[in-house]
Design an enzyme around this catalytic site. Structure first.
Site, PDB file in Angstrom:
ATOM      1  CG  HIS A  56      -0.744  -1.807   5.410  1.00 46.97           C
ATOM      2  ND1 HIS A  56      -1.417  -0.905   6.209  1.00 46.97           N
ATOM      3  CD2 HIS A  56      -1.679  -2.682   4.943  1.00 46.97           C
ATOM      4  CE1 HIS A  56      -2.709  -1.218   6.223  1.00 46.97           C
ATOM      5  NE2 HIS A  56      -2.895  -2.287   5.464  1.00 46.97           N
ATOM      6  CD  GLU A  59       1.568   1.214   6.402  1.00 49.32           C
ATOM      7  OE1 GLU A  59       0.576   1.471   5.699  1.00 49.32           O
ATOM      8  OE2 GLU A  59       1.477   0.819   7.576  1.00 49.32           O
ATOM      9  CG  HIS A 170      -0.287   0.387  10.410  1.00 46.04           C
ATOM     10  ND1 HIS A 170      -0.724  -0.266   9.291  1.00 46.04           N
ATOM     11  CD2 HIS A 170      -0.550  -0.430  11.461  1.00 46.04           C
ATOM     12  CE1 HIS A 170      -1.241  -1.440   9.635  1.00 46.04           C
ATOM     13  NE2 HIS A 170      -1.150  -1.566  10.950  1.00 46.04           N
ATOM     14  CD  GLU A 234      -2.109   4.730  10.270  1.00 51.03           C
ATOM     15  OE1 GLU A 234      -1.016   4.879   9.669  1.00 51.03           O
ATOM     16  OE2 GLU A 234      -2.968   3.895   9.932  1.00 51.03           O
TER      17      GLU A 234
HETATM   18 ZN   LIG Z   1      -0.745   0.622   7.390  1.00 47.54          ZN
END
Ligand SMILES: [Zn+2]
Length: 362
Positions: A56, A59, A170, A234
């Site tokens: 993404h 990020e 991420h 994350e």
């Molecule tokens: Zn992500």
């Protein structure tokens, strides 16, 4: 100079191919935003490792972590000791600071029925060999990255008793009761190596979420097709470059350094992390659908038994039963038939074998 590779790639000026030396090994740019590092000598705990960031584009903290790693290898501060594939995912989106252009890249890592493992050259050809994929062509980029991973894992099989590894890094959009957590992709295959829990715990991860079904993410790709220990990590909340809390990510940085050096990663008690499994996949069934909590609720917010968490014109209310449930990734504005949230139940830490597997590679 591989330190320049990161900056040039982010600026859109990097060459699509190239190779050279770092103090302790060789590097090769195998595709735009894909850098392979091959050590002169293997460390005692070497495993082939894929580290990806920027799947993404907005990020940024994971890209800063990758920059630290590359700078350490380039300066000789870190001695390369394991084959490493470093991937910057969605290059056009990274450059514009967007999550994605046309579609979410992290849902596209699935082989088509006709294609099994594809060569990296075929993947590059499909994506336009000398250039980045077109900005709106996330499917082509996914094919190119799958090919790069296939090629890397084929050339660097893991030593006996060890597994391949993939950390897809991420940061999350919303606030979270556990800012740093690992998502474990679903697999019918081998369980995750038990040592991973102590390693992730030492790296500052605070919670673990076990997926309950296939979802075609990048980490799922490595787990499903290559039997790798693979995770979506994350690592805090989305911020622009330079505004990330890199102090909180220092233990993660240490883990990446240990992997690159092929040395034993730090470990800590796995019980320090909270473990969850998916209890309910909350689907939107009708136009008349709403989540019964605030839009900005934090991930892992817990609802007590009897709480109505959603109301749907077709499916009726969704009420928490006897077990408290925690919500992650809520989004009431999804299309009809799509997932609006995951509701999680706490579960026991995975059994950590008494004979820990991180000595088996010696
Ligand atoms: Zn992500």
């Amino acid at each position: 100079m591989i330190a320049d590779w990161l900056d040039l790639t982010l600026e859109g000026h990097a060459s699509a191919r190239g190779m050279g030396r770092i103090p302790s090994g060789r590097y090769e740019i195998v595709a735009p935003g894909v850098l392979e590092i091959c050590p002169d000598d293997s460390g005692p705990h070497a495993r082939p490792v894929v580290i990806s960031a920027g799947i993404h584009g907005n990020e940024t903290a994971p890209i800063e972590l990758m920059g630290e790693l590359i700078a350490g290898l380039e300066s000789g501060h870190l001695i390369a000791g394991a084959p490493l594939l470093l991937i910057l995912g969605n290059l056009p989106a990274i450059r514009t600071g967007e999550r994605f252009h046309a579609t979410n890249l992290n849902r596209l890592f699935r082989r088509t029925e006709t294609a099994t493992a594809i060569s990296v050259d075929a993947g590059n050809a499909a994506a336009g060999k000398a250039n980045d994929c077109p900005a709106d062509d996330e499917p082509a980029r996914a094919r190119q990255l799958m090919a790069a991973v296939d090629d890397f894992y084929a050339r660097f099989p893991p030593a006996d008793g060890t597994r391949r590894l993939h950390y897809d890094m991420h940061t999350a959009i919303r606030d979270s009761h556990y800012p740093r957590f690992a998502v474990v992709p679903f697999s019918e295959g081998e369980a995750i190596s038990p040592s991973q829990w102590s390693i992730l715990s030492a790296a500052g991860l605070q919670a673990v979420l076990h997926q309950h079904q296939h979802s075609w993410t990048f980490s799922h790709y490595s787990r499903h097709y290559h039997d790798a220990d693979a995770f979506t990590l994350e690592l805090g909340q989305v911020h622009p470059f330079g505004e990330n809390d890199m102090v909180a990510l220092a233990p993660m940085s240490q883990l990446l350094a240990a992997l690159a050096m092929g040395i034993e990663a730090p470990s800590a008690a796995p019980e320090r992390m909270a473990y969850f499994k998916v209890e309910i996949e909350l689907m939107r069934r009708s136009t008349d659908f709403r989540l019964c909590f605030n839009d900005d609720v934090a991930n892992f917010t817990t609802f007590t038994p009897g709480t109505v968490v959603a109301e749907d014109g077709e499916a009726g209310p969704c009420t928490v039963g006897d077990t408290p449930l925690s919500v992650v990734f809520p989004n009431a504005r999804v299309e009809i038939g799509a997932r609006a949230a995951l509701l999680l139940a706490a579960c026991e830490p995975p059994q950590v074998a008494l004979a820990s597997d991180h000595t088996s590679s010696e």
